[in-house]
Design an enzyme around this catalytic site. Structure first.
Site, mmCIF file in Angstrom:
data_model
loop_
_atom_site.group_PDB
_atom_site.id
_atom_site.type_symbol
_atom_site.label_atom_id
_atom_site.label_comp_id
_atom_site.label_asym_id
_atom_site.label_seq_id
_atom_site.Cartn_x
_atom_site.Cartn_y
_atom_site.Cartn_z
ATOM 1 N N GLY A 111 0.571 -1.361 -0.007
ATOM 2 C CA GLY A 111 -0.045 0.130 -0.077
ATOM 3 C C GLY A 111 0.771 1.596 0.104
ATOM 4 N N GLU B 11 4.788 -6.445 2.435
ATOM 5 C CA GLU B 11 4.395 -6.696 1.046
ATOM 6 C C GLU B 11 4.553 -5.638 -0.574
ATOM 7 O OE1 GLU B 11 0.269 -9.017 1.006
ATOM 8 O OE2 GLU B 11 0.948 -10.718 2.169
ATOM 9 N N GLY C 241 4.118 -4.245 -3.114
ATOM 10 C CA GLY C 241 3.374 -4.004 -4.656
ATOM 11 C C GLY C 241 3.802 -2.929 -5.792
ATOM 12 N N ARG C 242 3.381 -1.992 -5.768
ATOM 13 C CA ARG C 242 3.234 -0.492 -7.117
ATOM 14 C C ARG C 242 4.523 0.082 -7.020
ATOM 15 N NH1 ARG C 242 -1.285 1.425 -8.898
ATOM 16 N NH2 ARG C 242 -2.195 0.092 -7.799
ATOM 17 N N CYS D 75 -13.734 2.462 -28.750
ATOM 18 C CA CYS D 75 -14.877 2.666 -28.604
ATOM 19 C C CYS D 75 -15.677 3.699 -27.685
ATOM 20 C CB CYS D 75 -15.725 2.472 -29.499
ATOM 21 S SG CYS D 75 -16.369 0.294 -28.576
ATOM 22 N N TYR E 178 0.498 -3.679 -12.170
ATOM 23 C CA TYR E 178 -1.085 -3.362 -12.490
ATOM 24 C C TYR E 178 -1.374 -2.260 -14.138
ATOM 25 C CZ TYR E 178 -1.509 -3.443 -7.635
ATOM 26 O OH TYR E 178 -0.651 -3.854 -6.484
HETATM 27 C C1 PLP Z 1 -2.849 -9.107 0.191
HETATM 28 C C2 PLP Z 1 -2.058 -7.390 -0.779
HETATM 29 N N1 PLP Z 1 -0.609 -7.554 -0.355
HETATM 30 C C3 PLP Z 1 0.320 -6.443 -1.172
HETATM 31 C C4 PLP Z 1 -0.634 -5.974 -1.599
HETATM 32 C C5 PLP Z 1 0.448 -4.710 -2.692
HETATM 33 O O1 PLP Z 1 -0.526 -3.427 -2.583
HETATM 34 P P1 PLP Z 1 0.367 -2.517 -3.284
HETATM 35 O O2 PLP Z 1 1.101 -2.415 -4.691
HETATM 36 O O3 PLP Z 1 -0.356 -1.699 -3.265
HETATM 37 O O4 PLP Z 1 1.513 -1.593 -2.728
HETATM 38 C C6 PLP Z 1 -2.113 -6.268 -2.983
HETATM 39 C C7 PLP Z 1 -2.277 -5.348 -3.909
HETATM 40 O O5 PLP Z 1 -2.909 -5.167 -4.774
HETATM 41 C C8 PLP Z 1 -2.449 -7.226 -1.986
HETATM 42 O O6 PLP Z 1 -3.927 -7.335 -2.136
#
Ligand code: PLP
Length: 263
Positions: free
Chosen positions: A98, A134, A136-137, A212, A241
């Site tokens: 997040g 965890e 991600g983005r 479209c 994403y």
């Molecule tokens: C369970 C879980 N952990 C981690 C993430 C990574 O989130 P972010 O990309 O916002 O860091 C996600 C993304 O949806 C997720 O579903």
């Protein structure tokens, strides 16, 4: 195992977050009231191979470090209470991802140092705990680019639109989040067609795709210099994403080629 729980957080903490999966009614994770029952099943022998290790919560995407740290503290305090009620050790805590990414300011970065320091304080108070994150983005968004070319430039009701080869079926991120994807125009001198090349249009230009639907919008009123059909456009911050959340076969246009660079 970890119990994924939609842990309650302080009112307002997730109010302005673009993507919240928890801290509110949500299909993600156990309702906090069901966590006791789930934990009981793990400790009374009903699920023999499974053992409770701790709690997992991924509550939202797009939080700055102070807010994400506050959410982690709420999760830790809630998990402490759960474990205490059931007289079991809390061995692991996964506070999810997040970390915020600012598509409006490609040079900005999440405050990893500040967040790390806040997590270290949380871990110091619980020496037996394994703390996991965890991300991600915020790790990968900066590692991908979407490159395409301009098919046409149109003037409509006082605004300029560049239609690119491709669109949100390749890069759905801006449509999904409602932002403008940062982009750069690379002017191309060649014009391979027999008909005259249309003149360039000065920015700001709204970049749209070939679908479209008016939702096929990649960047609104981007402050770019003149754009001509045939020019290249490179959209930055396309490493998270992006292709993998896109509706690839909308209108059955060709898929893009993916190049992995060893840099
Ligand atoms: C369970 C879980 N952990 C981690 C993430 C990574 O989130 P972010 O990309 O916002 O860091 C996600 C993304 O949806 C997720 O579903």
């Amino acid at each position: 195992m970890l119990l994924r729980v939609d842990v309650p957080v302080a009112d307002g903490l997730l109010a302005s977050v673009p993507l919240a999966m928890g801290g509110r009614p949500s299909p993600f994770g156990l309702d906090p009231r069901d966590a006791d029952m789930a934990l009981r099943m793990l400790t009374d022998g009903s699920c023999p191979p499974l053992e409770f290790a701790g709690v997992h919560a991924h509550l939202a995407s797009g939080l700055a470090a102070p807010e994400l740290a506050a959410a982690a503290r709420s999760v830790a305090a809630w998990a402490d209470d759960l474990a205490r009620r059931h007289r079991v050790p809390l061995r692991e805590l996964d506070v999810g991802g997040g970390m915020a990414v600012d598509y409006g300011d490609p040079d900005a970065r999440f405050d990893w140092v500040g967040y790390g320091a806040a997590l270290a304080r949380l871990a110091d108070a619980r020496p037996e705990l394994r703390l996991r994150v965890e991300p991600g983005r915020a790790l990968t968004a900066y590692c991908g680019w979407y490159a395409t070319d301009v098919l046409d430039v149109k003037h409509s009701h006082g605004e300029e639109f560049a239609v690119v080869r491709g669109g949100t079926h390749h890069l759905r991120t801006p449509a999904a989040r409602g932002h403008s994807q940062p982009c750069h125009v690379l002017p191309v001198a060649d014009w391979p067609h027999p008909w005259p090349r249309p003149p360039g249009r000065p920015g700001p230009v709204t970049f749209v795709g070939q679908l479209c639907t008016p939702k096929d919008l990649l960047a609104r009123a981007a402050p770019v210099p003149a754009v001509r059909p045939g020019d290249r456009v490179v959209f930055a911050m396309a490493g998270a994403y992006a292709w993998n959340i896109s509706h690839h076969d909308f209108l059955m246009h060709p898929h893009p080629t993916v190049h992995h660079l060893d840099v």
